[in-house]
Design an enzyme around this catalytic site. Structure first.
Site, PDB file in Angstrom:
ATOM      1  N   HIS A  89      54.448  95.217   7.818  1.00 33.44           N
ATOM      2  CA  HIS A  89      53.928  94.395   8.890  1.00 33.44           C
ATOM      3  C   HIS A  89      53.042  95.387   9.723  1.00 33.44           C
ATOM      4  O   HIS A  89      53.131  95.434  10.604  1.00 33.44           O
ATOM      5  CB  HIS A  89      54.969  93.885   9.772  1.00 33.44           C
ATOM      6  N   LEU A  90      51.887  95.794   8.761  1.00 33.84           N
ATOM      7  CA  LEU A  90      50.857  96.756   9.347  1.00 33.84           C
ATOM      8  C   LEU A  90      49.734  96.112   9.943  1.00 33.84           C
ATOM      9  O   LEU A  90      48.633  96.671  10.195  1.00 33.84           O
ATOM     10  CB  LEU A  90      50.512  97.936   8.463  1.00 33.84           C
ATOM     11  N   GLU A 103      62.745  90.930   8.262  1.00 35.06           N
ATOM     12  CA  GLU A 103      61.858  91.989   8.440  1.00 35.06           C
ATOM     13  C   GLU A 103      62.952  93.412   8.989  1.00 35.06           C
ATOM     14  O   GLU A 103      63.424  92.991   9.962  1.00 35.06           O
ATOM     15  CB  GLU A 103      60.610  91.912   9.213  1.00 35.06           C
ATOM     16  N   ARG A 121      52.691  85.285   7.798  1.00 35.06           N
ATOM     17  CA  ARG A 121      54.286  85.428   8.213  1.00 35.06           C
ATOM     18  C   ARG A 121      54.723  85.313   6.655  1.00 35.06           C
ATOM     19  O   ARG A 121      54.585  84.224   6.135  1.00 35.06           O
ATOM     20  CB  ARG A 121      54.603  84.464   9.079  1.00 35.06           C
TER      21      ARG A 121
HETATM   22  N1  NAD Z   1      50.434  90.621   9.652  1.00 29.30           N
HETATM   23  C1  NAD Z   1      50.034  90.925  11.064  1.00 29.30           C
HETATM   24  O1  NAD Z   1      50.218  91.933  11.469  1.00 29.30           O
HETATM   25  C2  NAD Z   1      49.195  89.800  11.636  1.00 29.30           C
HETATM   26  C3  NAD Z   1      48.286  90.242  12.408  1.00 29.30           C
HETATM   27  C4  NAD Z   1      47.504  88.978  13.331  1.00 29.30           C
HETATM   28  C5  NAD Z   1      48.174  87.661  12.957  1.00 29.30           C
HETATM   29  N2  NAD Z   1      49.046  87.462  11.972  1.00 29.30           N
HETATM   30  C6  NAD Z   1      49.471  86.134  11.924  1.00 29.30           C
HETATM   31  O2  NAD Z   1      48.337  85.297  11.210  1.00 29.30           O
HETATM   32  C7  NAD Z   1      48.306  84.161  11.857  1.00 29.30           C
HETATM   33  C8  NAD Z   1      46.816  83.653  12.007  1.00 29.30           C
HETATM   34  O3  NAD Z   1      46.488  84.481  13.111  1.00 29.30           O
HETATM   35  P1  NAD Z   1      45.028  83.926  13.855  1.00 29.30           P
HETATM   36  O4  NAD Z   1      44.798  84.998  14.944  1.00 29.30           O
HETATM   37  O5  NAD Z   1      43.955  83.735  12.687  1.00 29.30           O
HETATM   38  O6  NAD Z   1      45.502  82.532  14.485  1.00 29.30           O
HETATM   39  P2  NAD Z   1      44.625  81.456  14.553  1.00 29.30           P
HETATM   40  O7  NAD Z   1      45.456  80.443  15.673  1.00 29.30           O
HETATM   41  O8  NAD Z   1      43.395  81.633  15.065  1.00 29.30           O
HETATM   42  O9  NAD Z   1      44.530  80.631  13.271  1.00 29.30           O
HETATM   43  C9  NAD Z   1      45.213  79.896  12.652  1.00 29.30           C
HETATM   44  C10 NAD Z   1      44.804  78.816  11.661  1.00 29.30           C
HETATM   45  O10 NAD Z   1      45.768  78.366  10.891  1.00 29.30           O
HETATM   46  C11 NAD Z   1      45.577  76.939  10.887  1.00 29.30           C
HETATM   47  N3  NAD Z   1      46.523  76.099  10.376  1.00 29.30           N
HETATM   48  C12 NAD Z   1      47.584  75.624  11.049  1.00 29.30           C
HETATM   49  N4  NAD Z   1      48.383  74.743  10.200  1.00 29.30           N
HETATM   50  C13 NAD Z   1      48.070  75.109   9.057  1.00 29.30           C
HETATM   51  C14 NAD Z   1      48.145  74.808   7.556  1.00 29.30           C
HETATM   52  N5  NAD Z   1      49.247  73.924   7.627  1.00 29.30           N
HETATM   53  N6  NAD Z   1      47.525  75.044   6.670  1.00 29.30           N
HETATM   54  C15 NAD Z   1      46.441  75.599   6.947  1.00 29.30           C
HETATM   55  N7  NAD Z   1      46.029  76.109   7.948  1.00 29.30           N
HETATM   56  C16 NAD Z   1      46.692  75.747   9.036  1.00 29.30           C
HETATM   57  C17 NAD Z   1      44.957  76.556  12.413  1.00 29.30           C
HETATM   58  O11 NAD Z   1      44.171  75.401  12.164  1.00 29.30           O
HETATM   59  C18 NAD Z   1      44.189  77.872  12.534  1.00 29.30           C
HETATM   60  O12 NAD Z   1      42.791  77.551  12.243  1.00 29.30           O
HETATM   61  C19 NAD Z   1      49.202  84.248  13.082  1.00 29.30           C
HETATM   62  O13 NAD Z   1      49.797  83.086  13.297  1.00 29.30           O
HETATM   63  C20 NAD Z   1      50.118  85.262  12.934  1.00 29.30           C
HETATM   64  O14 NAD Z   1      51.245  84.928  12.279  1.00 29.30           O
HETATM   65  C21 NAD Z   1      49.706  88.410  11.150  1.00 29.30           C
HETATM   66  O1  3PG Z   2      51.270  88.068  15.107  1.00 30.64           O
HETATM   67  C1  3PG Z   2      50.709  89.222  15.205  1.00 30.64           C
HETATM   68  O2  3PG Z   2      49.911  89.502  16.258  1.00 30.64           O
HETATM   69  C2  3PG Z   2      50.875  90.405  14.494  1.00 30.64           C
HETATM   70  O3  3PG Z   2      52.050  89.808  13.335  1.00 30.64           O
HETATM   71  C3  3PG Z   2      51.407  91.742  14.930  1.00 30.64           C
HETATM   72  O4  3PG Z   2      52.803  91.732  15.032  1.00 30.64           O
HETATM   73  P1  3PG Z   2      53.182  93.140  15.695  1.00 30.64           P
HETATM   74  O5  3PG Z   2      52.741  93.042  17.106  1.00 30.64           O
HETATM   75  O6  3PG Z   2      54.641  93.126  15.601  1.00 30.64           O
HETATM   76  O7  3PG Z   2      52.550  94.302  15.000  1.00 30.64           O
END
Ligand code: NAD
Ligand code: 3PG
Length: 600
Positions: free
Chosen positions: A361-362, A342, A313
């Site tokens: 944000h892909l 965004e 994020r």
């Molecule tokens: N760009 C995108 O399209 C996209 C897609 C999927 C996920 N995401 C982002 O990625 C993040 C992670 O996704 P995920 O499925 O792995 O979630 P997840 O919950 O499996 O993993 C998140 C991890 O972060 C850790 N965490 C929490 N606080 C922390 C800190 N202060 N320092 C270090 N680690 C910490 C947690 O313990 C956990 O293991 C989501 O919250 C989302 O914001 C973005």
């Molecule tokens: O947190 C997520 O799952 C990703 O950031 C994906 O976001 P989106 O659904 O807007 O692509």
């Protein structure tokens, strides 16, 4: 509602009080004939006294598979004819939409302004969003109590005001697994393309240049990659980076070291991670703790020339500080998929650096992930609307923490399980809901039960007692003791002045097994008359005759007593709801000291 012929003698008079004994009215959902008790509760909660209701609901949990699973309600309303309504505010895969349409009336309104969303929301039982819709407190308020579920088609729920959702009794579910690989692959794509200047050199060639020296890159093999957040995405990135020959370390305060070790990753402190890494990939959620955790101070600790990838994020980075770090060369390159705003404003300095690679944000945007996420969220939302168990609930009762007169409640769980293995949060929420709903003006469900109890200053304590029973049964029995209150059924009060009630599941059906100091054995279903009477011959016959005269069919009877020929409790199940006069006649039997009628 009760006419009392003596202080201890409670006669419930069905009309006009009968409605309070019948299923909860639709007052809170006047807009729809959608199941009345939906996300409310079983009729028992509205009935008298309010004690056995939480036994019913809590005990029923023994049939649920996992204590980590949340069900908002169990409901069967044979009258409901209208389909629930679901608003989808961002593009969702067809598979998910098909599933939603098979169950509900679905409207896809993409690109709404916050004002439009507030205007529309009160027509819907559920809302499905991705990261582009802000589900603020205003949205929950504008829903006027109708919105029961918000489904986040993805992982990050930082765009949903969870506190407001919880306070207003709205469940939030997400789709936590279907886009993990897509996000991990995108991080790897950014890592590799950043290291080899793919985006920059592509633009250069397209502009007619051939700059082979300018775009010399750096190798990945042997370099140290720090994964910040070793969750689903972070660990998949780690696996892939190991395959590229990188040395992978990670910082995650909550990740188990053995899970990291299993894929050859060392968990290290935050400072060790950022100060030793050549590449830093961010995978933690945006929370108050992680907000701007990459700032001037932390950039200053990085190895000069560090490269940063952010597919988590935008808000975890102080973007102004990143600009300064890029200008000073502390950070030599960055690849960003996410931004604090965004799309980023057109004057954002981040858009001006050639050594910064940007994608809109892909991370989750592969065909496969989008179809998967759509189906995952559709199943979660439909399940929640059906009142089924939801494994992906993010706001309650796991994540957040009455009564007029009631100050404290003690719950005793008897189980063969080790107390440390007994997750009672959902049971606790059910119990609190059962206690406070009848005495609360606000809408109470499992999501906001704990919150509402806290607001009312109700103290809840729990005790886990290990007993010798089948470990397959998570809970052997649940006893609830309420102090500082009076029961509508005085016999429910134990000798210490607490209202005490105990229940257990037998053959899959919740049973009431103890009322005050009396043992009973009553299946908590249907219509029930609970009497406390002098223990003397002929009582069953007398009450049975009164019911029989009016053609009310008795389905069962159970009698419990403490000492012979003193007092006894009689539980009588009836197929039909007895009328006012019949109940009055039962109350007038001289040996009957008190009775209540319960519609379960
Ligand atoms: N760009 C995108 O399209 C996209 C897609 C999927 C996920 N995401 C982002 O990625 C993040 C992670 O996704 P995920 O499925 O792995 O979630 P997840 O919950 O499996 O993993 C998140 C991890 O972060 C850790 N965490 C929490 N606080 C922390 C800190 N202060 N320092 C270090 N680690 C910490 C947690 O313990 C956990 O293991 C989501 O919250 C989302 O914001 C973005
Ligand atoms: O947190 C997520 O799952 C990703 O950031 C994906 O976001 P989106 O659904 O807007 O692509």
């Amino acid at each position: 509602m009760a006419s009392a012929s003596s202080a201890n003698h409670i006669l419930l008079s069905p009309p006009p009080s009968l409605p309070s004994l019948l299923p909860a009215s639709n007052a809170k959902f006047p807009h729809t004939s959608f199941p009345r008790n939906y996300l409310s509760h079983s009729s028992l909660i509205r009935s008298q006294p309010h004690l056995p209701c939480f036994i019913t609901n809590a005990a029923a949990l023994n049939t649920a598979q996992s204590p980590n699973i949340v069900s908002l309600s169990k409901t069967t309303d044979p009258d409901h004819t209208t389909k629930p309504t679901i608003l989808v505010s961002e593009k969702l895969g067809e598979g998910g939409l098909d599933l939603l349409r098979s169950f509900a009336d679905v409207e896809c309104l993409y690109g709404m302004s916050p004002e439009q969303l507030c205007k529309e929301i009160s027509r819907f039982d559920a809302l499905i969003v991705r990261s582009g819709t802000k589900v603020s407190r205003k949205v929950f308020q504008a829903a006027n109590g109708r919105l029961k579920v918000v489904g986040r088609a993805g992982v990050g729920i930082d765009n949903v005001d969870l506190q407001a959702a919880t306070e207003l009794g709205c469940l939030v579910v997400n789709a936590p697994t279907a886009n993990t690989i897509a996000a991990a692959e995108h991080a790897i794509a950014l890592l590799a393309s950043m290291a080899r200047n793919v985006a920059q050199s592509d633009a250069s060639v397209k502009s007619g240049k051939w700059q082979r020296t300018k775009y010399i890159g750096v190798s990945l093999v042997g370099k140290t990659l720090a994964i910040m957040g070793f969750g689903k995405v972070g660990s998949e990135v780690a696996r892939r980076a190991k395959g590229l020959g990188m040395h992978v370390i990670s910082h995650d305060p909550y990740a188990p070291a053995d899970r990291a070790r299993a894929i050859g990753v060392d968990l290290v402190s935050f400072d060790d991670a950022i100060s030793t890494a050549d590449f830093i990939s961010l995978h933690m959620p945006l929370t108050p703790t992680t907000s701007k955790v990459f700032n001037d101070d932390t950039f200053a600790k990085m190895k000069k020339g560090a490269r940063i990838i952010n597919v988590a994020r935008g808000g975890v980075i102080d973007e102004d500080a990143l600009v300064r770090a890029l200008e000073s060369g502390v950070v030599s390159q960055a690849a960003l998929d996410v931004f604090s705003e965004e799309p980023p404003p057109s004057d954002s300095k981040l858009l001006q650096f050639e050594n910064v690679t940007l994608t809109p944000h892909l991370g989750a945007s592969t065909k496969e992930a989008q179809e998967g996420v759509a189906v995952e969220i559709a199943e979660a939302v439909v399940g929640a609307l059906r009142g089924e168990l939801s494994a992906t609930a993010v706001n309650a009762p796991m994540l957040v923490a009455g009564g007029d007169g009631i100050k404290s409640v003690k719950v005793v769980y008897r189980s063969a399980r080790d107390p440390d293995d007994l997750d009672t949060r959902l049971l606790r929420a059910m119990i609190i809901k059962g206690i406070i709903e009848p005495i609360s003006d606000s809408f109470v469900n499992l999501v906001n039960a704990d919150f509402t109890a806290k607001q009312k200053g109700l103290r809840i304590s729990e005790e886990r007692v290990v007993v010798d029973s089948s470990p397959e049964n998570p809970i052997d029995s649940i006893q609830v003791l309420i102090s500082n209150t009076e029961s509508k059924f005085a016999s429910a009060e134990s000798e210490h002045g607490n209202v005490s009630i105990e229940g257990r599941v037998k053959y899959g059906i919740p049973h009431l097994t103890q009322v005050g100091s009396f043992s009973v054995d009553v299946s908590l279903e249907g219509n029930l008359i609970l009497c406390c009477q002098v223990d003397q011959p002929g009582m069953i016959g007398r009450v049975g005759n009164i019911l029989g005269e009016q053609n009310y069919n008795v389905s069962f009877m159970s009698v419990g007593r403490t000492v012979k020929r003193t007092k006894a409790i009689m539980a009588i199940g009836v197929d039909e709801v007895p009328d006012k006069n019949t109940l009055k006649k039962i109350g007038e039997v001289p040996a009957i000291e008190e009775f209540v009628f319960l519609k379960l």
